[in-house]
Every structure is written in C-alpha cells, then in structure tokens.
Design a protein around this motif. Structure first.
Motif, PDB file in Angstrom:
ATOM      1  N   ASP A  57       0.854  -1.188   0.000  1.00 51.70           N
ATOM      2  CA  ASP A  57       0.000   0.000   0.000  1.00 51.70           C
ATOM      3  C   ASP A  57       0.894   1.244   0.000  1.00 51.70           C
ATOM      4  O   ASP A  57       1.176   1.812   1.053  1.00 51.70           O
TER       5      ASP A  57
ATOM      6  N   ASN B 122       0.480   4.306  -0.877  1.00 51.26           N
ATOM      7  CA  ASN B 122      -0.072   5.600  -0.476  1.00 51.26           C
ATOM      8  C   ASN B 122      -0.864   5.533   0.832  1.00 51.26           C
ATOM      9  O   ASN B 122      -1.557   6.494   1.189  1.00 51.26           O
TER      10      ASN B 122
ATOM     11  N   ASP C 253      -1.645  -2.018  -3.442  1.00 48.55           N
ATOM     12  CA  ASP C 253      -1.280  -1.626  -4.791  1.00 48.55           C
ATOM     13  C   ASP C 253      -0.319  -2.654  -5.392  1.00 48.55           C
ATOM     14  O   ASP C 253       0.220  -3.519  -4.688  1.00 48.55           O
TER      15      ASP C 253
ATOM     16  N   TYR D 213       0.513   0.183 -10.460  1.00 48.13           N
ATOM     17  CA  TYR D 213      -0.948   0.224 -10.466  1.00 48.13           C
ATOM     18  C   TYR D 213      -1.446   0.649  -9.088  1.00 48.13           C
ATOM     19  O   TYR D 213      -1.202  -0.037  -8.090  1.00 48.13           O
ATOM     20  N   ARG D 214      -2.146   1.776  -9.042  1.00 49.78           N
ATOM     21  CA  ARG D 214      -2.777   2.221  -7.799  1.00 49.78           C
ATOM     22  C   ARG D 214      -4.140   1.561  -7.659  1.00 49.78           C
ATOM     23  O   ARG D 214      -4.959   1.592  -8.592  1.00 49.78           O
ATOM     24  N   ASN D 215      -4.388   0.968  -6.509  1.00 49.66           N
ATOM     25  CA  ASN D 215      -5.680   0.372  -6.209  1.00 49.66           C
ATOM     26  C   ASN D 215      -6.643   1.490  -5.819  1.00 49.66           C
ATOM     27  O   ASN D 215      -6.420   2.205  -4.840  1.00 49.66           O
ATOM     28  N   ASN D 216      -7.712   1.638  -6.592  1.00 55.96           N
ATOM     29  CA  ASN D 216      -8.649   2.737  -6.370  1.00 55.96           C
ATOM     30  C   ASN D 216      -9.663   2.463  -5.272  1.00 55.96           C
ATOM     31  O   ASN D 216     -10.457   3.347  -4.923  1.00 55.96           O
TER      32      ASN D 216
ATOM     33  N   ALA E 172       3.684   9.119 -10.874  1.00 59.65           N
ATOM     34  CA  ALA E 172       4.401   8.797  -9.644  1.00 59.65           C
ATOM     35  C   ALA E 172       5.903   8.991  -9.780  1.00 59.65           C
ATOM     36  O   ALA E 172       6.639   8.857  -8.796  1.00 59.65           O
TER      37      ALA E 172
ATOM     38  N   ASN F  38       9.901   7.112  -1.464  1.00 56.72           N
ATOM     39  CA  ASN F  38       8.525   7.576  -1.471  1.00 56.72           C
ATOM     40  C   ASN F  38       8.466   8.958  -0.832  1.00 56.72           C
ATOM     41  O   ASN F  38       8.881   9.159   0.301  1.00 56.72           O
TER      42      ASN F  38
ATOM     43  N   GLY G 298       2.360  10.486  -3.137  1.00 58.99           N
ATOM     44  CA  GLY G 298       2.024   9.715  -4.328  1.00 58.99           C
ATOM     45  C   GLY G 298       3.114   9.684  -5.365  1.00 58.99           C
ATOM     46  O   GLY G 298       2.921   9.089  -6.434  1.00 58.99           O
TER      47      GLY G 298
END
Length: 583
Positions: free
Chosen positions: A142, A144, A150, A162-165, A177, A248, A252
């Motif tokens: 995760d 973010n 993610d 790939y960001r999990n929405n 990113a 990071n 984001g």
C-alpha cells in the motif's frame, strides 16, 4: 564474520573456473550425497492441483513452446496472493509474457477474484489490469497508505505502478508517480520502508540490457551453447542491469535515490528475485538479491539512507566452495527457531540449493548439505518457499522446477524441460527429508514452472500454493491437512508504520517453541505471498504473539487461542478481522 583468506581464494578461483565453461549461464556441477533412510513418519499434508476446476483456465503465454530464440522468452514471471478488495479472502494475480510471433488475446496478466467457495472468476478487464508485454515480477504494498493494496509490475520494456482505487479497479500511475524511466529489463522488486518514515519505498533489480535488434542468435557464440547444443544466448555476453531505489515522497510520487543511496555503485550483477528482511536484527530492513551467474547481493542498511553491499563478507555471495551460481528464487524466514532470518536460494541444473543459516547479526553459513537439502541436482529450480505445510511448527521447503532450454531434452533426456515439484519436510534438529511420495499427487506433475506464491486461499488454516506454468494455465495446489495440529494467522495493520506493515517482525511462542517471520513484499521467484503470516502450532492450543513494527515500536506480547486469524493494529492491539476472514 571475519573474511578469511580461504574464502577469498575460493571466490576468485570459483569465479574464474565458472567463466571458462563456455556457456551463457553459470552451471556448477555438484555431486549429491545419497538420501538417508526414510523416517517413516506420517506427513499430515496432501497437495492436489485444483487450478482448472477452480477457474484458473487461461495459459501464461511466455515465448515459444518447443524452441526459445531469445533469453527474454526463458525467464518467465511471477504471481501473487493479495486481498485487493479487502473482503478477507485472498485473490490471485498471475503475470504473463508475450510472443515475438503470433501474439494472442490470451497473452495478458490476469486478476482472479475469490468467490469464497473454492473457485475464482476473471476480473482482469473490469479491474483495468489487462496488459500485453513481457512481464516478470510483481510486488504488493500500500504505497499511499489508503488501506488498499497496490501492485508494482516489472518487465522487459517497462515497469508499471498500479494504484488500487478501492472500488475494484486499478489505475496506471507510473508516469505521475515519477517511476517512468528509460526502458530496462526489470525483474525483482520490493516495497520496503528503508528509511522508516512510514511510507513504502521501492527497490527494483534489473537483469540485463537486451536489444532485440542486436541480440545474437542461438549457437552464434560460446554463450549460446549448452552441452554442444545451440540455445538462446545469455546472460553472459550481455551488459549487466543496474538496480534502482526510489524514495517515497509521501504525496504519491517517488524520487530516484539510486546514486545517493549507493545502489548505483553495483554494476556487475544479473539481478532476479528480491527479498527484504532485517537480517542483522538492528531494526532496519536490508535487501537480498538472488543473481543469475554473478554473485548474489546483500545490501545492508546504514540507517542514513545509504546501503553497503556485503554478500561476500557475510557468506551469501557464492556457493559453499566459492563458485558463482545461477541464483533464481529466494525465501527468507527463521527456519530453525533461533530468531534470526535465514535464506533459501534456488539455482540452475547440476547445482543444489543453498540454505544459508543466519548464525547471528546477519552472518551466514551454508547448511544445505548438512541439512539434507543437497540430495537433488537434476532440475533448474525457481520459486521457493519456507512454509509449514502440516502445521507441526517446523518450516518445510517447497520448490518448483523447469528448464530454460526446450531443445536440450531430446539429445539429453536427463535435462527435461518440464520438471516436478520438490518438497522437503522438516524433521526438526536442522534436518530435512525429501518427500518422494506421501504428500499428494501434485508433486509428480510435470510443468515448466517459474514463480509460485504461498497463502491460504480457502481460509481453512493451512498453506496452499499458486504456481506459474509457462504456456499452460497456472496450478493451484490445495493443501488438505489431517491430524490434530493447530495453527495461527497474524495480519498486521500499520499506523505510524506503513499501512501494509511490510518489514514488521512477528515472533510467536507456544510452549518452548519460538517462530519468527517478517512481512515481505516479494519472495519465492518474482512473486508475492499472502501477507497474513501463518504459524503452525503443533499441539499447542494457544500462543503468545510479539510484534516489532517497522517504526521501531513494539506491541506487548498478546496471548491468543489457536486456529484463528488475529488482526493487530499498531498502537491499538487486536481489532476486528476484515470482511469474512477466518474468525
């Protein structure tokens, strides 16, 4: 560990001799000792492949079937167990490759949603994860801290974040990113909070520089021969990959810190699988990279944003006799119950496994031969796990196999392209026994396998296995345990630490036995395991759970009953399990 003169000489001589073999991959001929007398003890675990009836019907397209012209077609890819929709059930993600000729619609990565009844259905396109290309590795985390896992995907040509929405869909946020870079061949990857600021950073290993327009053809050089047969070329003969570390920023986006961290100084390795763990038990995550035909890497965390490479110094760069190996897969956990994180590494055919026992403070000795794991050298070994299949509290070893040269089997039947699964049950006292029978029908089935992931997809309290098979559908080995052994699963939720709790260390004590595991983003071969840590408890009906969080905080020991999942939140303690998880 003191760097002895003998070890240095072994490394130098071993490297020199390996390069004289006149082939592209490091192949170390190792004699194997005879197997010991069977223990005769029952094994209370049976593995059955239910992949097809469970709905995993799409093949993992990856290069040619009977002939592979380029090395890109041989490496293959990984897979993952993850709970992408937070319903408490492990879903499945399987990577795919492509073909240089005759690309089909089936050549795409696949996301399978768990139906909670032992079956899955394909949700790839509605989730936004359809992609055709040469994918290799997957790591889960995760990034973010929004409570949704993610995905980061590596491959030849490009990597993808790939960001999990949070609504069942994913978005490609690679460019925004700051992770879109010059084309490389990314292989291993791991989310890791290397600076302990509560945000998941990202390490990526790169294999080699491959340009299709300039790639030599099979048989054209000494690096394109195997036992006199013309095969695809490499990895020797290609420029090494350069590894990357991304910090990071907490908004984001990521910043490339490969140079400032010292990672960019590593210039001579063919990197594959990545696993992160606190090997010297100083509270900071370190990074191990299994490397093909070059010394493996152990990057020790300096606590100031930089790393130092110490694999040779600490005993994990070479084989026990100082030779380069073709390292493929890796698993890292405490196999002997002493509280130190050990390393299992798989290698090429004619070689045996490495089991690097951590003797303390991140110093290792290879105990594969003494432990009974050096009894088989027939296969190219890939995905690997140190997991407890029969819940007896002792960590077993599982390996998948498959050769890289389909062309070699006809003239040399002793090098089959499709191989079996290997399982070594832990007898205790540091000894393993290969299960030639008695562990179910799935072990003897033959496939050209690569990545595998370990997790409890049906929430019944034992470890199942997901396996990538090249140009065939994946296998899903359901584990059916018998007997009276108990178990415990631990799911962690970070607050000050990263939400996925990657890097957290859990010690479970039951009676006189103690087991230690860490939450990891990648292991096996380019794959990601169920993030819920699984502990076999044997006959113990309760256990004490002690957590050290990535932030450095500790959760006081908690006593829990066996045969259940417990979810522990940092600074809070036990909280309700998500969705319909084990209760």
């Amino acid at each position: 560990m003191k760097l002895s003169r003998r070890r240095v000489i072994q490394a130098i001589l071993g490297t020199a001799s390996a390069r004289l073999l006149g082939q592209g991959v490091s192949s170390r001929k190792t004699a194997v000792p005879p197997r010991g007398k069977p223990s005769g003890r029952p094994f209370h675990s049976q593995l059955t492949d239910i992949g097809q009836p469970a709905g995993l019907t799409h093949p993992t397209v990856y290069g040619g079937i009977d002939r592979k012209k380029y090395i890109v077609e041989t490496i293959g890819c990984g897979c993952a167990f993850l709970d992408y929709d937070n319903d408490g059930w492990m879903d499945i993600f399987v990577l795919s490759g492509s073909r240089f000729e005759g690309i089909t619609e089936e050549a795409t990565n696949r996301l399978y949603k768990n139906n909670r009844d032992g079956t899955f259905h394909d949700v790839t396109r509605e989730a936004g994860l359809a992609f055709n290309g040469w994918c290799c590795g997957v790591c889960v985390g995760d990034f973010n801290n929004d409570g949704n896992e993610d995905l980061f995907i590596t491959g030849w040509g490009r990597n993808i974040l790939y960001r999990n929405n949070g609504d069942g869909t994913f978005s490609d946020v690679t460019k925004e990113a700051g992770l879109a870079s010059v084309p490389r061949w990314g292989t291993g990857c791991s989310f890791v909070d290397y600076n302990r600021d509560g945000h998941l950073d990202l390490f990526v290993s790169n294999y080699l520089e491959f340009d299709l327009a300039k790639a030599p053809l099979p048989g054209s050089t000494a690096n394109c021969q195997f036992k006199g047969v013309s095969v695809n070329c490499g990895p020797r003969g290609f420029a090494h990959g350069r590894h990357s570390l991304y910090r990071n920023n907490g908004d984001g986006t990521f910043t490339d810190v490969s140079v400032s961290s010292g990672i960019a100084e590593i210039k001579s390795s063919y990197g594959l699988t990545v696993v992160t763990a606190d090997f010297d038990d100083d509270g900071w995550p370190d990074i191990f990279v299994a490397c093909d035909s070059t010394p493996s890497l152990l990057l020790m965390n300096n606590h100031d944003g930089t790393f130092r490479e110490e694999a040779l110094l600490r005993g994990v760069a070479y084989s026990e006799d100082g030779q380069e190996q073709a390292g493929m897969g890796v698993a890292a956990t405490d196999f002997d119950g002493d509280g130190n994180i050990d390393i299992l590494k798989t290698n090429f055919a004619d070689d045996v496994l490495n089991l690097y026992r951590n003797v303390g403070k991140g110093n290792f000795e290879d105990v594969a031969a003494d432990s009974g794991l050096a009894t088989d050298n027939r296969f190219v070994s890939w995905g690997a796990g140190l997991v407890d299949f029969d819940n007896d509290g002792a960590t077993d070893v599982f390996i998948v196999t498959g050769h890289v040269y389909p062309e070699i089997e006809r003239p040399y039947p002793s090098y089959p392209f499709r191989g079996p699964r290997l399982l070594f049950r832990n007898l205790g006292n540091g000894r393993f026994e290969e299960m030639l029978e008695g562990a179910g029908p799935a072990l003897g089935q033959l496939h050209a396998s690569r990545g595998c992931a370990f997790g409890d997809f049906d929430n019944d309290g034992d470890i199942d296995v997901l396996i990538v098979n090249l140009n065939e559908p994946p296998s899903l080995l359901r584990n059916d345990t018998s007997g009276v052994n108990h178990w415990l699963k631990v799911k962690l939720v970070g607050t000050t630490s990263n939400r996925s709790a990657i890097g957290a260390r859990v010690t479970v004590t039951s009676g006189a036995a103690s087991q230690t595991q860490e939450v990891q983003s990648q292991s096996s071969f380019l794959s990601a395991n169920d993030p819920r840590l699984h502990f076999g408890l044997a006959l113990a009906e309760e256990a004490r759970v002690h957590v050290r969080w990535p932030s450095g905080k500790w959760t006081s020991p908690i006593t829990v009953r066996s045969n259940r999942l417990v979810t522990i939140q940092e600074s809070v303690g036990i909280i309700a399990n998500a969705g319909h998880a084990i209760a």
